[in-house]
Design a protein around this motif. Structure first.
Motif, PDB file in Angstrom:
ATOM      1  N   LEU A  16      -5.202 -15.530  -1.510  1.00  0.00           N
ATOM      2  CA  LEU A  16      -5.403 -16.151  -2.817  1.00  0.00           C
ATOM      3  C   LEU A  16      -4.070 -16.262  -3.563  1.00  0.00           C
ATOM      4  O   LEU A  16      -3.165 -15.449  -3.329  1.00  0.00           O
ATOM      5  CB  LEU A  16      -6.398 -15.327  -3.637  1.00  0.00           C
ATOM      6  N   PRO A  17      -3.929 -17.224  -4.451  1.00  0.00           N
ATOM      7  CA  PRO A  17      -2.651 -17.402  -5.158  1.00  0.00           C
ATOM      8  C   PRO A  17      -2.289 -16.170  -5.996  1.00  0.00           C
ATOM      9  O   PRO A  17      -3.084 -15.702  -6.808  1.00  0.00           O
ATOM     10  CB  PRO A  17      -2.892 -18.626  -6.050  1.00  0.00           C
ATOM     11  N   GLY A  18      -1.087 -15.651  -5.761  1.00  0.00           N
ATOM     12  CA  GLY A  18      -0.607 -14.481  -6.490  1.00  0.00           C
ATOM     13  C   GLY A  18      -0.982 -13.153  -5.868  1.00  0.00           C
ATOM     14  O   GLY A  18      -0.539 -12.101  -6.341  1.00  0.00           O
ATOM     15  N   GLU A  19      -1.770 -13.161  -4.803  1.00  0.00           N
ATOM     16  CA  GLU A  19      -2.207 -11.908  -4.149  1.00  0.00           C
ATOM     17  C   GLU A  19      -1.235 -11.569  -3.026  1.00  0.00           C
ATOM     18  O   GLU A  19      -1.396 -11.994  -1.891  1.00  0.00           O
ATOM     19  CB  GLU A  19      -3.620 -12.066  -3.592  1.00  0.00           C
ATOM     20  N   ASP A  20      -0.184 -10.799  -3.352  1.00  0.00           N
ATOM     21  CA  ASP A  20       0.752 -10.364  -2.320  1.00  0.00           C
ATOM     22  C   ASP A  20       0.186  -9.139  -1.617  1.00  0.00           C
ATOM     23  O   ASP A  20      -0.943  -8.715  -1.878  1.00  0.00           O
ATOM     24  CB  ASP A  20       2.134 -10.089  -2.912  1.00  0.00           C
ATOM     25  N   MET A  21       0.964  -8.543  -0.702  1.00  0.00           N
ATOM     26  CA  MET A  21       0.453  -7.428   0.094  1.00  0.00           C
ATOM     27  C   MET A  21       0.104  -6.233  -0.785  1.00  0.00           C
ATOM     28  O   MET A  21      -0.915  -5.562  -0.569  1.00  0.00           O
ATOM     29  CB  MET A  21       1.480  -7.031   1.161  1.00  0.00           C
ATOM     30  N   ALA A  22       0.916  -5.968  -1.793  1.00  0.00           N
ATOM     31  CA  ALA A  22       0.648  -4.831  -2.679  1.00  0.00           C
ATOM     32  C   ALA A  22      -0.643  -5.044  -3.466  1.00  0.00           C
ATOM     33  O   ALA A  22      -1.447  -4.116  -3.643  1.00  0.00           O
ATOM     34  CB  ALA A  22       1.823  -4.622  -3.622  1.00  0.00           C
ATOM     35  N   SER A  23      -0.858  -6.280  -3.925  1.00  0.00           N
ATOM     36  CA  SER A  23      -2.073  -6.584  -4.673  1.00  0.00           C
ATOM     37  C   SER A  23      -3.294  -6.508  -3.764  1.00  0.00           C
ATOM     38  O   SER A  23      -4.348  -5.981  -4.155  1.00  0.00           O
ATOM     39  CB  SER A  23      -1.967  -7.972  -5.297  1.00  0.00           C
ATOM     40  N   PHE A  24      -3.175  -7.029  -2.546  1.00  0.00           N
ATOM     41  CA  PHE A  24      -4.311  -6.965  -1.624  1.00  0.00           C
ATOM     42  C   PHE A  24      -4.641  -5.514  -1.280  1.00  0.00           C
ATOM     43  O   PHE A  24      -5.823  -5.148  -1.167  1.00  0.00           O
ATOM     44  CB  PHE A  24      -4.032  -7.760  -0.351  1.00  0.00           C
ATOM     45  N   LYS A  25      -3.614  -4.678  -1.133  1.00  0.00           N
ATOM     46  CA  LYS A  25      -3.859  -3.255  -0.875  1.00  0.00           C
ATOM     47  C   LYS A  25      -4.701  -2.647  -1.985  1.00  0.00           C
ATOM     48  O   LYS A  25      -5.661  -1.910  -1.717  1.00  0.00           O
ATOM     49  CB  LYS A  25      -2.532  -2.514  -0.741  1.00  0.00           C
ATOM     50  N   ARG A  26      -4.366  -2.950  -3.232  1.00  0.00           N
ATOM     51  CA  ARG A  26      -5.144  -2.402  -4.351  1.00  0.00           C
ATOM     52  C   ARG A  26      -6.585  -2.916  -4.318  1.00  0.00           C
ATOM     53  O   ARG A  26      -7.533  -2.143  -4.529  1.00  0.00           O
ATOM     54  CB  ARG A  26      -4.477  -2.775  -5.682  1.00  0.00           C
ATOM     55  N   SER A  27      -6.740  -4.211  -4.076  1.00  0.00           N
ATOM     56  CA  SER A  27      -8.087  -4.778  -4.001  1.00  0.00           C
ATOM     57  C   SER A  27      -8.886  -4.110  -2.888  1.00  0.00           C
ATOM     58  O   SER A  27     -10.045  -3.714  -3.076  1.00  0.00           O
ATOM     59  CB  SER A  27      -8.023  -6.288  -3.762  1.00  0.00           C
TER      60      SER A  27
ATOM     61  N   GLN B  24      -4.450  10.843   1.942  1.00  0.00           N
ATOM     62  CA  GLN B  24      -4.690  11.098   0.520  1.00  0.00           C
ATOM     63  C   GLN B  24      -5.556  10.004  -0.126  1.00  0.00           C
ATOM     64  O   GLN B  24      -5.312   9.560  -1.252  1.00  0.00           O
ATOM     65  CB  GLN B  24      -3.367  11.238  -0.256  1.00  0.00           C
ATOM     66  N   GLY B  25      -6.546   9.560   0.609  1.00  0.00           N
ATOM     67  CA  GLY B  25      -7.496   8.585   0.085  1.00  0.00           C
ATOM     68  C   GLY B  25      -7.070   7.134   0.207  1.00  0.00           C
ATOM     69  O   GLY B  25      -7.791   6.242  -0.259  1.00  0.00           O
ATOM     70  N   ASP B  26      -5.943   6.859   0.832  1.00  0.00           N
ATOM     71  CA  ASP B  26      -5.432   5.494   0.962  1.00  0.00           C
ATOM     72  C   ASP B  26      -6.009   4.832   2.220  1.00  0.00           C
ATOM     73  O   ASP B  26      -5.438   4.928   3.312  1.00  0.00           O
ATOM     74  CB  ASP B  26      -3.904   5.525   1.018  1.00  0.00           C
ATOM     75  N   ALA B  27      -7.141   4.159   2.057  1.00  0.00           N
ATOM     76  CA  ALA B  27      -7.799   3.521   3.207  1.00  0.00           C
ATOM     77  C   ALA B  27      -6.937   2.414   3.793  1.00  0.00           C
ATOM     78  O   ALA B  27      -6.862   2.252   5.019  1.00  0.00           O
ATOM     79  CB  ALA B  27      -9.156   2.962   2.787  1.00  0.00           C
ATOM     80  N   PHE B  28      -6.290   1.634   2.937  1.00  0.00           N
ATOM     81  CA  PHE B  28      -5.425   0.568   3.438  1.00  0.00           C
ATOM     82  C   PHE B  28      -4.274   1.161   4.244  1.00  0.00           C
ATOM     83  O   PHE B  28      -3.897   0.621   5.288  1.00  0.00           O
ATOM     84  CB  PHE B  28      -4.882  -0.266   2.278  1.00  0.00           C
ATOM     85  N   GLY B  29      -3.716   2.270   3.783  1.00  0.00           N
ATOM     86  CA  GLY B  29      -2.640   2.924   4.524  1.00  0.00           C
ATOM     87  C   GLY B  29      -3.090   3.360   5.901  1.00  0.00           C
ATOM     88  O   GLY B  29      -2.365   3.176   6.893  1.00  0.00           O
ATOM     89  N   PHE B  30      -4.300   3.925   5.987  1.00  0.00           N
ATOM     90  CA  PHE B  30      -4.813   4.357   7.288  1.00  0.00           C
ATOM     91  C   PHE B  30      -5.000   3.170   8.224  1.00  0.00           C
ATOM     92  O   PHE B  30      -4.524   3.179   9.373  1.00  0.00           O
ATOM     93  CB  PHE B  30      -6.145   5.090   7.111  1.00  0.00           C
ATOM     94  N   TYR B  31      -5.698   2.137   7.764  1.00  0.00           N
ATOM     95  CA  TYR B  31      -5.958   0.996   8.647  1.00  0.00           C
ATOM     96  C   TYR B  31      -4.680   0.204   8.940  1.00  0.00           C
ATOM     97  O   TYR B  31      -4.593  -0.471   9.980  1.00  0.00           O
ATOM     98  CB  TYR B  31      -7.055   0.105   8.055  1.00  0.00           C
ATOM     99  N   SER B  32      -3.679   0.307   8.066  1.00  0.00           N
ATOM    100  CA  SER B  32      -2.380  -0.309   8.362  1.00  0.00           C
ATOM    101  C   SER B  32      -1.712   0.392   9.538  1.00  0.00           C
ATOM    102  O   SER B  32      -1.168  -0.261  10.438  1.00  0.00           O
ATOM    103  CB  SER B  32      -1.474  -0.236   7.129  1.00  0.00           C
TER     104      SER B  32
END
Length: 614
Positions: free
Chosen positions: A360-371, A458-466
């Motif tokens: 989506l426009p404006g959704e970089d990797m950091a933003s997608f991680k938060r989402s 530490q609860g970072d699901a995106f970090g684990f799946y990355s």
């Protein structure tokens, strides 16, 4: 076999059905054109096989329903059909040809006409004109070629200009366009019920698509609904009759294709109340796409009261970044979304499916991680990751230059890059999505993965799946197919590399993987590397099944009767764990002897703890 009208669908899966062609069948019958034949194939069929099946009908008129998942295949098939059926009139319709229509007609000259928009009135009108022209021409000649009928009909249309919704190229190659049309009223005259009693035995186990409204109150830029104004509703009297038809025929699932099912409470509340009043013996599941933040307490309470599996909800969140949502003309109320989803999940009576869109426009990797992390913490049954698609007619097409989008020129028109994400990142996210689908969305290794997310990330699901994705890509596993059983070994291999052999080879990790294997895939997967103990304790468990002792199957399993050991092994398992494994998903726990009884006789795998079982 010869037929006047053949309507063809190329569905994405065999389990799917095509609603549009069934509408057209009933509309043609209502218009006195006879009953068109339907041919439902899938995109997995072999092209020569499809060609042969269509040829066997020798249709006078051949219609195709064109969507994002089948348009490329249809473009390959149409020139072949023109070669083997030179006298057949070919008509295409559907969202993939309703926009960019002139370019499609010039690219695929085998097509005689395109229906733009909703075809329930346009198609019968066109067919009546075609067949009347055929009769008129045949009075002058014993045999009339297709091109002559089409030429004469187009010539008449050029004079009368009343073929709304029909587009074509005239004999001089000039583009003629009757515009995009809608069905103004969703009554039984304009939109007759799509299904017939005679076909229900064949369709009973498939997904039956149904709609009670057309249009959407929202204007999300990525969706084709942004091209239409307002919402049209089918009357409750008709909806009630039609829902009862599905229930009477004991269908497995009715999937509503209403863009936003809960757009108007006055419309959707009677539907939910009807579903609530159905007897417990009803097995039909009803699937809705809802804007969950617009549900009120009354609706949530009703949904919580429904029997298990009666409904399932699809909730498109797309992003949790307010600026990204603003750019796509969408508003989410995140606090209400999270609160309402948790309230619905607490009852445990329905499947809830959430969606995010990548690119989506404006959704970089950091933003997608938060989402991703915010939605993951909701713990819904599925979290589907889709890639932004550039649909003809959608507002996203106007944003291509602004956000430097590159996208696929052929279906499914997915994003390749933009000013926030490179193609390398998009490619990596495709692998991420595939890995996430194999494990999380397939219901495999959820406890094991959540344990690692809690204790190692530490609860970072995106970090684990990355990390899992990087491992997958480095090993080349994304280029291979994997059996369900093999996935357990690959996860164990990853854990050894990412978190150390001490964890990967530990008793605790073995406990987690065994538990996950027993609650996934209906308990049919038994990875050999795990320490199964069924045989070790069979003398102890035999008394339970024979109803000997204080704790017996007869006491814990209502209606249980011992039949054969083969039947027991197929439907149940007792497994011993050295940890309270059912509670390990979100953190550490002390060792504790734990016996769990798994029951596979119901739709969902059930398990219960056997206290004092030793």
């Amino acid at each position: 076999m010869h037929t006047d009208i053949l309507l063809v669908a190329l569905n994405a899966k065999f389990s799917h059905t095509n609603l549009a062609l069934r509408y057209l069948r009933e509309s043609c019958c209502q218009a006195g054109l006879g009953k068109p034949k339907l041919l439902e194939l899938t995109i997995n069929n072999y092209i020569p096989e499809m060609l042969g099946q269509i040829f066997e009908y020798h249709p006078k008129v051949l219609g195709f329903s064109c969507y994002i998942w089948n348009i490329q295949l249809i473009k390959q098939l149409l020139p072949l059909l023109r070669k083997v059926l030179p006298e057949t009139v070919i008509i295409c319709g559907g969202p993939e040809v309703s926009y960019g229509t002139e370019a499609f007609l010039r690219e695929v000259p085998a097509v005689d006409f395109v229906i733009r928009g909703e075809g329930e009135q346009a198609v019968p009108t066109l067919l009546q004109r075609l067949f009347s022209q055929q009769i008129a021409d045949s009075q002058e000649k014993s045999k009339v070629a297709r091109h002559e009928i089409v030429y004469n009909m187009k010539a008449l249309d050029a004079q009368s200009k009343d073929l709304a919704g029909v587009a074509y190229l005239d004999e001089a190659g000039h583009y003629k366009d009757g515009g995009v049309v809608d069905v103004p009223q969703l009554d039984e005259v304009s939109l007759p019920f799509a299904y017939e009693p005679e076909e229900m035995a064949e369709l009973q186990e498939r997904i039956l698509y149904y709609e009670t409204s057309r249009g959407c109150p929202f204007r999300c830029a990525y969706c084709l609904s942004c091209a239409t104004a307002g919402v049209r509703y089918r009357s409750w009297q008709l909806v009630q009759q039609e829902l009862q038809f599905f229930v009477n025929h004991n269908v497995r699932q009715v999937k509503f294709v209403d863009r936003t099912f809960n757009a108007k409470k006055q419309h959707f509340m009677p539907i939910l109340q009807f579903i609530q009043a159905l007897p417990d013996s009803c097995r039909t599941n009803f699937h809705f796409e809802v804007a969950v933040d617009y549900l009120d307490d009354e609706v949530i309470s009703l949904l919580q009261s429904l029997p298990k599996h009666r409904v399932q909800l699809e909730i498109g969140i797309q992003s949790t970044n307010p600026e990204v949502l603003r750019r796509i003309q969408r508003v989410n109320h995140w606090d209400r979304i999270a609160h309402h989803i948790k309230a619905l999940l607490a009852k445990g009576n329905m499947h809830i499916h959430t969606d995010l869109i990548i690119g989506l426009p404006g959704e970089d990797m950091a933003s997608f991680k938060r989402s991703f992390n915010q939605v993951y913490t909701l713990n819904t049954d599925m979290l589907q990751l889709g890639f932004l698609k550039f649909l003809k007619g959608a507002t996203m097409m106007e944003m291509v230059e602004q956000y430097h989008y590159q996208y696929m020129d052929i279906g499914p028109y997915e994003v390749l890059s933009n000013d926030c994400l490179t193609y390398e990142e998009i490619h990596w996210l495709h692998i991420f999505e595939a890995v996430f689908e194999l494990y999380h969305n397939a219901g495999r290794c959820r406890h094991s993965c959540n344990y690692l997310i809690a204790t190692q990330e530490q609860g970072d699901a995106f970090g684990f799946y990355s990390k899992l994705t990087n491992f997958w890509q480095a090993k080349g596993y994304h280029h291979q197919t994997h059996s369900a059983k093999h996935l357990y070994g690959l996860l164990q291999e990853f854990v050894g590399e990412a978190y150390g052999a001490q964890l990967a080879d530990s008793e605790l990790w073995d406990n987690l993987l065994r538990f996950d294997a027993l609650v996934a895939d209906n308990g049919k997967i038994r990875p050999e590397q795990l320490n199964w103990n069924l045989e070790k304790y069979q003398n102890l468990t035999a008394g339970f099944w024979r109803n000997q002792g204080d704790i017996t199957a007869e006491k814990l399993l209502p209606g249980f009767q011992f039949t054969t050991w083969r039947e027991i092994r197929r439907n149940y398992q007792i497994e011993y764990f050295t940890y309270p494994v059912q509670n390990l998903a979100y953190g550490h726990a002390e060792k504790q002897d734990t016996w769990l009884l798994f029951d596979y006789t119901k739709r969902d795998v059930c398990y219960q703890k056997l206290d004092n079982f030793n």
